[in-house]
Design an enzyme around this catalytic site. Sequence first.
Site, short mmCIF file in Angstrom:
data_model
loop_
_atom_site.label_atom_id
_atom_site.label_comp_id
_atom_site.label_asym_id
_atom_site.label_seq_id
_atom_site.Cartn_x
_atom_site.Cartn_y
_atom_site.Cartn_z
N SER A 299 2.41 -11.55 -8.20
CA SER A 299 1.39 -10.53 -8.01
C SER A 299 2.06 -9.17 -7.98
O SER A 299 3.06 -9.00 -7.28
CB SER A 299 0.63 -10.79 -6.70
N ALA B 205 -3.00 -1.37 -0.27
CA ALA B 205 -4.05 -2.32 0.07
C ALA B 205 -3.45 -3.43 0.92
O ALA B 205 -2.49 -4.08 0.51
CB ALA B 205 -4.68 -2.90 -1.19
N CYS C 256 5.54 -11.71 -3.00
CA CYS C 256 4.96 -11.32 -4.30
C CYS C 256 6.01 -11.51 -5.39
O CYS C 256 5.71 -12.07 -6.44
CB CYS C 256 4.49 -9.87 -4.26
N ASN D 142 11.04 7.17 -4.10
CA ASN D 142 11.82 7.25 -2.87
C ASN D 142 12.96 6.24 -2.96
O ASN D 142 12.84 5.10 -2.50
CB ASN D 142 10.93 6.97 -1.66
N ILE E 216 -4.01 -3.00 -11.30
CA ILE E 216 -4.15 -1.63 -10.81
C ILE E 216 -5.36 -1.61 -9.88
O ILE E 216 -6.47 -1.99 -10.28
CB ILE E 216 -4.38 -0.64 -11.97
N TYR E 217 -5.14 -1.19 -8.64
CA TYR E 217 -6.25 -1.07 -7.71
C TYR E 217 -7.16 0.07 -8.15
O TYR E 217 -6.71 1.08 -8.72
CB TYR E 217 -5.74 -0.82 -6.29
#
EC number: 2.1.1.45
Length: 288
Positions: free
Chosen positions: A191, A287, A170, A51, A232-233
């Site tokens: 992060s 998250a 971050c 996007n 990676i979550y």
Amino acid sequence: MQAYLNLCRDILNYGKKKIDRTKTGTRSIFGYQMRFNLEKGFPLLTTKKMNFKAIIHELLWFIKGDTNIRYLVQNNVNIWNEWPYQKYCNSNFFQNLTLQEFIDKIIIDEKFAKIHGDLGPIYGHQWRNFQGIDQLTDLISEIKKNPHSRRLILTAWDPTVIKDMLLPPCHVMIQCYVEKNKISMQLYQRSGDVFLGIPFNIASYSLLLIIIAQCTGLKPFEFIHTIGDAHIYNNHIEQIQKQIKRIPKKLPIMTLNPHIIDINQFTFNDFNLEKYESYGILKGVVAV
């Protein structure tokens, strides 16, 4: 964007399983660097549709020094919504509004937005008013006056106000480097959410480099992205696995309105992305 896919593979192959602040769980590696030569195209991910409108609006929002989500949601950019909504839900003002009802009220009610839409002294505030210092203006001025300085730095990390931010920065610091008529930029990111955040950050800071280059009469050369905790979550692994099987398409071309050389004068219509071809949208839950 092979560098990004290599990062994904390295985390899947070598990442350590960690329990994170959000309790979602991640696979994580520490200390990773990617390099993108902007002379070879604009590094906007092609293995999923990005996007780009949201990337432009968020960057303009930072540049303006804004920290309230109202401008973003008025332009249908919803990447920051969860944090002020979470604060609202935990406040004494909560009136059982859903997230969408909360956003709708932010859009139509300026007073409500002023109270509940602010994220605290995050990026835009630090860029333009770091304890009274306009770092962005100073950075551009210093590049013009002293291009070989090793102090061409902008930081979003102010320890004295971290507790006042709904989400501490971050992407923490950038440093610029000038060689002859070319300018490069390195970002240090403490992060990085590799599925949702990192592709966005690569494009955003590459675009910032292009803007700064135009404002200083230089040519954008290399964006270097250094990440502390790259993760990676667990609920994004399936989407990442799909991406690494895809062959990246040719990078698009990014151009700016050549008449704008004052960073404060850029508007959404001054950015032109050409020849962007990508695979389809891959969705993922942020998250919080």
